[in-house]
Design a protein around this motif. Structure first.
Motif, PDB file in Angstrom:
ATOM      1  N   CYS A 315      10.864  33.769   3.633  1.00  6.83           N
ATOM      2  CA  CYS A 315      10.631  35.218   3.553  1.00  6.83           C
ATOM      3  C   CYS A 315      11.882  36.007   3.211  1.00  6.83           C
ATOM      4  CB  CYS A 315      10.060  35.723   4.877  1.00  6.83           C
ATOM      5  SG  CYS A 315      11.230  35.643   6.257  1.00  6.83           S
ATOM      6  N   GLY A 316      13.055  35.387   3.453  1.00 14.36           N
ATOM      7  CA  GLY A 316      14.312  36.077   3.135  1.00 14.36           C
ATOM      8  C   GLY A 316      14.788  37.050   4.203  1.00 14.36           C
ATOM      9  N   ASN A 317      14.061  37.174   5.302  1.00 13.46           N
ATOM     10  CA  ASN A 317      14.460  38.132   6.342  1.00 13.46           C
ATOM     11  C   ASN A 317      15.867  37.879   6.881  1.00 13.46           C
ATOM     12  OD1 ASN A 317      12.003  39.331   6.139  1.00 13.46           O
ATOM     13  ND2 ASN A 317      11.382  38.995   8.261  1.00 13.46           N
ATOM     14  N   CYS A 318      16.184  36.603   7.136  1.00 16.53           N
ATOM     15  CA  CYS A 318      17.467  36.311   7.786  1.00 16.53           C
ATOM     16  C   CYS A 318      18.644  36.720   6.914  1.00 16.53           C
ATOM     17  CB  CYS A 318      17.562  34.846   8.204  1.00 16.53           C
ATOM     18  SG  CYS A 318      17.339  33.677   6.869  1.00 16.53           S
ATOM     19  N   THR A 319      18.439  36.677   5.601  1.00 17.69           N
ATOM     20  CA  THR A 319      19.504  37.119   4.699  1.00 17.69           C
ATOM     21  C   THR A 319      19.516  38.639   4.602  1.00 17.69           C
ATOM     22  OG1 THR A 319      19.339  35.090   3.433  1.00 17.69           O
ATOM     23  CG2 THR A 319      20.384  36.960   2.338  1.00 17.69           C
ATOM     24  N   TYR A 320      18.341  39.191   4.390  1.00 16.07           N
ATOM     25  CA  TYR A 320      18.225  40.639   4.202  1.00 16.07           C
ATOM     26  C   TYR A 320      18.727  41.407   5.425  1.00 16.07           C
ATOM     27  CZ  TYR A 320      16.147  45.082   2.771  1.00 16.07           C
ATOM     28  OH  TYR A 320      15.958  46.396   2.402  1.00 16.07           O
ATOM     29  N   PHE A 321      18.465  40.887   6.602  1.00 15.60           N
ATOM     30  CA  PHE A 321      18.827  41.615   7.826  1.00 15.60           C
ATOM     31  C   PHE A 321      20.107  41.100   8.484  1.00 15.60           C
ATOM     32  CE2 PHE A 321      14.150  42.340   7.586  1.00 15.60           C
ATOM     33  CZ  PHE A 321      14.202  43.711   7.423  1.00 15.60           C
TER      34      PHE A 321
END
Lengths: 347, 256
Positions: A315-321
């Motif tokens: 989902c990319g959350n860990c990078t985005y946030f």
């Protein structure tokens, strides 16, 4: 599978109808750039086009912090305090979020049955919605960009509405009870659905498969990359809190000042915190920040066997946030290249 | 169970927080309060099961009093940022300013009837068993600490930062979104990210997470968002000037 069409003119009506089945929660814009699931008080606030929410949908099934029961220290008895969970409708989940819930199911329903999770899961109606990836998304590499199970209804964007897939018995009931707002799917709709799927596929930044990553990670624990990247890490836990499949929790007993009663609470924990690996005698499984950093990479890339996918849904959350700007995907790609010689033969 | 609540050099805000908990009557029923200067000047330092100490050691008298409290207490709890980290008043430490110079700047040639020093946290002098952080501590945590002692147990200290509570609370991250100088990633949790909820970046008032506050990583994050060294150093030092290696961590990112 059963297919229906929801025309643009009936979308508001649809949201109104589904809110008859329970409190409605959906992605809403909460600040300049961020979205999050919130209770819908005004359907015009529901966001159909968003990339990611700052809190994953897991919060409705594993609340960030909740009371499990109250206990009496004199009699040794305890009383459940959760009560009945009222039905609720969770609207607007992307495919990766639905796969993430299925991963949680595997852990919380099958592996170690958890009644708090089960009760909330049973009460939740899941309505998915199609999406187009941004530069952080890599669900295609995780094979989670399309779901065929795990939702009651799934809406696919069309130029003039949505193509709906019905994914459960409850989904059938909902459409049966509201047939007046749905239409038959036309040939044009099918063509538009295919066009959307094609466009979606073309928008992904990376192609290929990450299926061998778990082993490459295990083989490269000595790579200097882990020193460099973990050095940047804040250990703040944003990556795990925003991860749709991170499911570690901590449990704490809170005694009352009367010395007789107390309550047990449970709240989101993170493997990025020192106490996560702390055990009796002061020993720690993950003593250093680097240990904790690598742990997440290995854990997320391990296989969730019932689904045949990794625990990471891309989902990319860990990078985005990540406030430190650590790029999970780039690191995974880099680590594959670090052992290029070894990995080449396998690819 | 006997307890004492003491204050060294500080604003007495921590003691005030303890005095105004909603269930103060239950607390007074459960504990035999031997010393609580804010509520009564009649107390004297005598043996207690648990002593709570607010404030930093900023005078010779503070040190003497602290040692006496320690000798008379089975368990000593440092309460608040001053007692745990030295507090705002120890900011001079990271700036390398000595006591004489600081005194002269503020008071000129005036004489005082005490010997002052740059503020230091309690653990520079005595063994601290538990830390109850905050500026001042939250009522929920005060009650939790007291209640665990009341049943003969002990409190579990939080070892994670404000970010965790901020994400649990569903707030937008103002560091990522707006480049605000938020110290949430290095500040010990317990406040439910109250300031950030209102769009105000964390100033670190609860103090660093013991041993695991990565000021270097945060300095890098701030530097990449265009903040200069002086600003970052000043902001981080407000509540963390005594944190071991603070200046070195900032120098590592910005250069000397």
């Amino acid at each position: 599978m059963r297919y229906l069409k929801l025309g643009s003119r009936n979308i508001d009506e649809f949201l109104g109808r589904i809110s008859n089945y329970g409190d409605l929660y959906a992605p809403q814009k909460i600040s300049e750039k961020f979205y999050d699931y919130r209770k819908v008080e005004d359907i015009s606030q529901v966001e159909f086009n968003y990339n990611r929410t700052i809190t994953p949908a897991k919060k409705y099934f594993i609340p960030p912090k909740h009371e499990m029961f109250e206990f009496d220290m004199e009699t040794g008895e305890y009383t459940e305090t959760m009560g009945d969970v009222k039905p609720f409708v969770l609207f607007g989940l992307h495919a990766c979020s639905i796969v993430a819930l299925r991963i949680l199911d595997g852990v919380y329903l099958n592996e170690y049955p958890d009644k708090y999770y089960a009760a909330r899961r049973k009460a939740g109606i899941i309505i998915g919605i199609s999406c187009l990836p941004d530069e952080y998304c890599f669900c295609n590499l995780r094979r989670t960009d399309f779901v065929d199970i795990g939702f009651d209804l799934f809406l696919h964007e069309l130029p003039d509405g949505y193509l709906i897939r019905v994914g459960s018995e409850r989904g059938h009931e909902i459409v049966d009870e509201n047939m007046d707002i749905f239409e038959e799917v036309s040939n044009d709709d099918i063509e538009n659905f295919k066009k959307f799927e094609k466009k979606r596929h073309e928008m992904f930044k990376y192609e290929g498969s990450f299926d061998n990553l778990r082993y490459i990670l295990e083989l490269t624990e000595n790579s200097p990359l882990w020193d460099e990247e973990s050095e940047k890490c804040l250990g703040c836990g944003n990556c795990t809190m925003t991860c749709p499949t991170c499911r570690c929790y901590d449990v704490q007993d809170l005694p009352d000042i009367d010395g007789k009663h107390g309550k047990r609470i449970r709240f989101w924990d993170s493997c990025q915190f020192r106490s996560h690996g702390l055990v009796a005698g002061g020993h720690n499984f993950r003593e250093t920040k680097k240990d904790r950093f690598i742990n997440r990479y290995v854990c997320k890339n391990a296989y969730f066997y019932p689904l045949g996918t990794s625990y990471c849904v891309g989902c990319g959350n860990c990078t985005y946030f990540c406030p430190a700007g650590i790029d999970f995907l780039k690191n995974l790609i880099k680590i594959r290249d670090v052992v290029g010689e070894v990995a080449h033969g396998e690819q | 169970m006997k307890i004492g609540i003491h204050g060294l050099t500080s604003c007495y805000g921590c003691q005030l927080s303890m005095a105004v908990v909603k269930r103060i009557l239950d607390v007074s029923e459960k504990f035999d309060i031997k010393y609580f200067y804010m509520l009564s000047s009649a107390g004297k330092i005598e043996h207690v099961d648990v002593a709570f100490v607010e404030g930093s050691v900023s005078t010779d008298e503070d040190e003497k009093e602290l040692r006496m409290i320690r000798e008379n207490a089975d368990v000593l709890v440092a309460i608040g940022s001053c007692a745990i980290h030295g507090g705002v008043q120890s900011i001079l430490f990271s700036e390398g300013i000595g006591y004489e110079e600081a005194f002269k700047t503020v008071y000129g040639d005036k004489k005082m009837d005490y010997n002052g020093r740059i503020a230091q946290p309690l653990d520079k002098f005595v063994k601290v068993d538990y830390r109850l952080p905050g500026c001042p501590p939250e009522e929920e945590e005060i009650m939790y600490y007291l209640a665990t002692f009341a049943i003969g147990s002990w409190p579990e200290e939080k070892d994670y930062p404000v970010c965790a509570e901020c994400r649990r609370a569903g707030n937008p991250c103002i560091l990522i979104e707006k480049g605000e100088p938020c110290l949430g990633p290095v500040t010990v949790a317990g406040c439910d990210a109250r300031c950030i909820k209102y769009g105000i970046p964390c100033i670190g008032c609860r103090g660093p997470v013991s041993d695991v506050s990565w000021f270097d990583s945060l300095a890098m994050s701030f530097r990449d968002r265009g903040m200069d060294k002086e600003y970052v150093k000043k902001r981080m030092a407000i509540f963390a000037s005594r944190y071991e290696g603070l200046n070195e961590m900032i120098d590592k990112i910005y250069g000397d």
